[in-house]
Design a protein around this motif. Structure first.
Motif, PDB file in Angstrom:
ATOM      1  N   THR A 149      32.036  84.181 -22.787  1.00 39.51           N
ATOM      2  CA  THR A 149      32.381  85.149 -21.753  1.00 39.51           C
ATOM      3  C   THR A 149      31.404  84.993 -20.598  1.00 39.51           C
ATOM      4  O   THR A 149      30.186  85.138 -20.790  1.00 39.51           O
ATOM      5  CB  THR A 149      32.338  86.585 -22.302  1.00 39.51           C
ATOM      6  N   HIS A 154      32.412  95.390 -12.567  1.00 43.96           N
ATOM      7  CA  HIS A 154      31.702  94.481 -13.475  1.00 43.96           C
ATOM      8  C   HIS A 154      32.734  93.716 -14.308  1.00 43.96           C
ATOM      9  O   HIS A 154      32.922  93.975 -15.495  1.00 43.96           O
ATOM     10  CB  HIS A 154      30.740  95.241 -14.391  1.00 43.96           C
ATOM     11  N   GLU A 155      33.410  92.809 -13.641  1.00 42.28           N
ATOM     12  CA  GLU A 155      34.456  92.033 -14.309  1.00 42.28           C
ATOM     13  C   GLU A 155      33.862  90.808 -14.979  1.00 42.28           C
ATOM     14  O   GLU A 155      32.886  90.238 -14.500  1.00 42.28           O
ATOM     15  CB  GLU A 155      35.515  91.632 -13.290  1.00 42.28           C
ATOM     16  N   ARG A 156      34.479  90.426 -16.075  1.00 41.81           N
ATOM     17  CA  ARG A 156      34.034  89.256 -16.841  1.00 41.81           C
ATOM     18  C   ARG A 156      35.217  88.343 -17.095  1.00 41.81           C
ATOM     19  O   ARG A 156      36.361  88.780 -17.044  1.00 41.81           O
ATOM     20  CB  ARG A 156      33.401  89.720 -18.150  1.00 41.81           C
ATOM     21  N   THR A 157      34.921  87.091 -17.406  1.00 44.37           N
ATOM     22  CA  THR A 157      35.970  86.093 -17.614  1.00 44.37           C
ATOM     23  C   THR A 157      35.797  85.427 -18.971  1.00 44.37           C
ATOM     24  O   THR A 157      34.697  84.964 -19.313  1.00 44.37           O
ATOM     25  CB  THR A 157      35.938  85.027 -16.504  1.00 44.37           C
ATOM     26  N   GLN A 158      36.885  85.385 -19.723  1.00 48.49           N
ATOM     27  CA  GLN A 158      36.901  84.740 -21.037  1.00 48.49           C
ATOM     28  C   GLN A 158      37.217  83.257 -20.851  1.00 48.49           C
ATOM     29  O   GLN A 158      38.189  82.897 -20.197  1.00 48.49           O
ATOM     30  CB  GLN A 158      37.950  85.388 -21.933  1.00 48.49           C
ATOM     31  N   ASP A 174      38.527  88.872 -18.999  1.00 52.66           N
ATOM     32  CA  ASP A 174      38.213  89.476 -20.290  1.00 52.66           C
ATOM     33  C   ASP A 174      38.370  90.975 -20.118  1.00 52.66           C
ATOM     34  O   ASP A 174      37.456  91.656 -19.663  1.00 52.66           O
ATOM     35  CB  ASP A 174      36.794  89.122 -20.723  1.00 52.66           C
ATOM     36  N   SER A 223      35.299  94.006 -19.550  1.00 55.43           N
ATOM     37  CA  SER A 223      35.159  94.263 -18.117  1.00 55.43           C
ATOM     38  C   SER A 223      35.266  95.755 -17.824  1.00 55.43           C
ATOM     39  O   SER A 223      35.881  96.508 -18.569  1.00 55.43           O
ATOM     40  CB  SER A 223      36.252  93.519 -17.342  1.00 55.43           C
ATOM     41  N   ASP A 245      29.851  86.279 -17.115  1.00 56.28           N
ATOM     42  CA  ASP A 245      29.597  87.574 -16.494  1.00 56.28           C
ATOM     43  C   ASP A 245      29.981  87.524 -15.006  1.00 56.28           C
ATOM     44  O   ASP A 245      29.218  87.974 -14.140  1.00 56.28           O
ATOM     45  CB  ASP A 245      28.124  87.951 -16.668  1.00 56.28           C
ATOM     46  N   TYR A 246      31.134  86.960 -14.742  1.00 57.96           N
ATOM     47  CA  TYR A 246      31.676  86.794 -13.396  1.00 57.96           C
ATOM     48  C   TYR A 246      33.171  87.079 -13.451  1.00 57.96           C
ATOM     49  O   TYR A 246      33.803  86.887 -14.484  1.00 57.96           O
ATOM     50  CB  TYR A 246      31.459  85.359 -12.891  1.00 57.96           C
ATOM     51  N   SER A 247      33.720  87.509 -12.333  1.00 55.02           N
ATOM     52  CA  SER A 247      35.147  87.817 -12.288  1.00 55.02           C
ATOM     53  C   SER A 247      35.982  86.551 -12.400  1.00 55.02           C
ATOM     54  O   SER A 247      35.491  85.435 -12.179  1.00 55.02           O
ATOM     55  CB  SER A 247      35.491  88.529 -10.975  1.00 55.02           C
TER      56      SER A 247
END
Length: 192
Positions: free
Chosen positions: A9, A125-129, A117, A121, A11-13
């Protein structure tokens, strides 16, 4: 056939990851110095779906084991064919790659995806899988024991390279966020 799989994951959109993906092999990534060139062969947007399809040829300097070079010949330059699909409506990047070099001995089929993700998210504070799967198959003739050894060594090397790749992409993401942030601040300053 051996399979390598990993998930991570970022820690970025998704927007940051899908944009930075095109800079993955740039000078900001000190973990990808093995990449000699990335050539875009074709790029088109499907008017019906809005999906961007890109074909690229990636040329790398791979340090093949000396016994492989002495036994099979060749060089340390390798080529990988990659097809990627970016679906803005689904917020999904899918990249499929296959080795062209030594494909008559070892076939590597890799699929990578980036998508939001939603479980980790929160607003602001969006996250990317990130998922990565590779099927590695020794197709050379000979004893099964030799093919198995080739596959096992290849999976181990793939795993090491995948870790370095994630670390390098993190550096690209960090630099992209900083540079784009600085540009946004400059643009906002011009407006005031």
């Amino acid at each position: 056939m051996k399979v390598f799989s990993s998930e991570y994951t970022f820690d970025y959109s998704w927007e940051e990851c899908s944009t930075a993906n095109w800079r993955k092999y740039c000078p900001w990534n000190n973990k990808s110095t093995h990449v000699i060139s990335v050539d875009t062969l074709s790029r088109e947007v499907d008017p019906a779906t809005g999906i961007l399809r890109t074909e690229r040829l990636i040329t790398c300097h791979q340090q093949a084991p000396a016994w492989v070079i002495s036994l099979l010949g060749g060089s340390n330059t390798s080529h990988v064919y990659e097809t990627s699909y970016v679906s803005p409506s689904d917020k999904r990047v899918t990249m499929c790659s296959t080795n062209l070099t030594w494909a008559n001995i070892l076939q590597v089929r890799e699929t990578v995806t980036y998508q939001p993700d939603l479980t980790a998210s929160s607003p602001g504070h969006e996250r990317t899988q990130f998922t990565q799967d590779a099927k590695i198959t020794a197709v050379c003739g000979g004893w099964q024991k030799i093919r198995t050894k080739i596959e096992e060594a290849s999976v181990e090397r793939f795993s090491e390279n995948a870790k370095r790749g994630r670390e390098g992409f993190e550096a690209v993401l960090e630099m992209s966020r900083r540079v784009f942030g600085e540009e946004r601040a400059k643009e906002q300053a011009k407006l005031h």
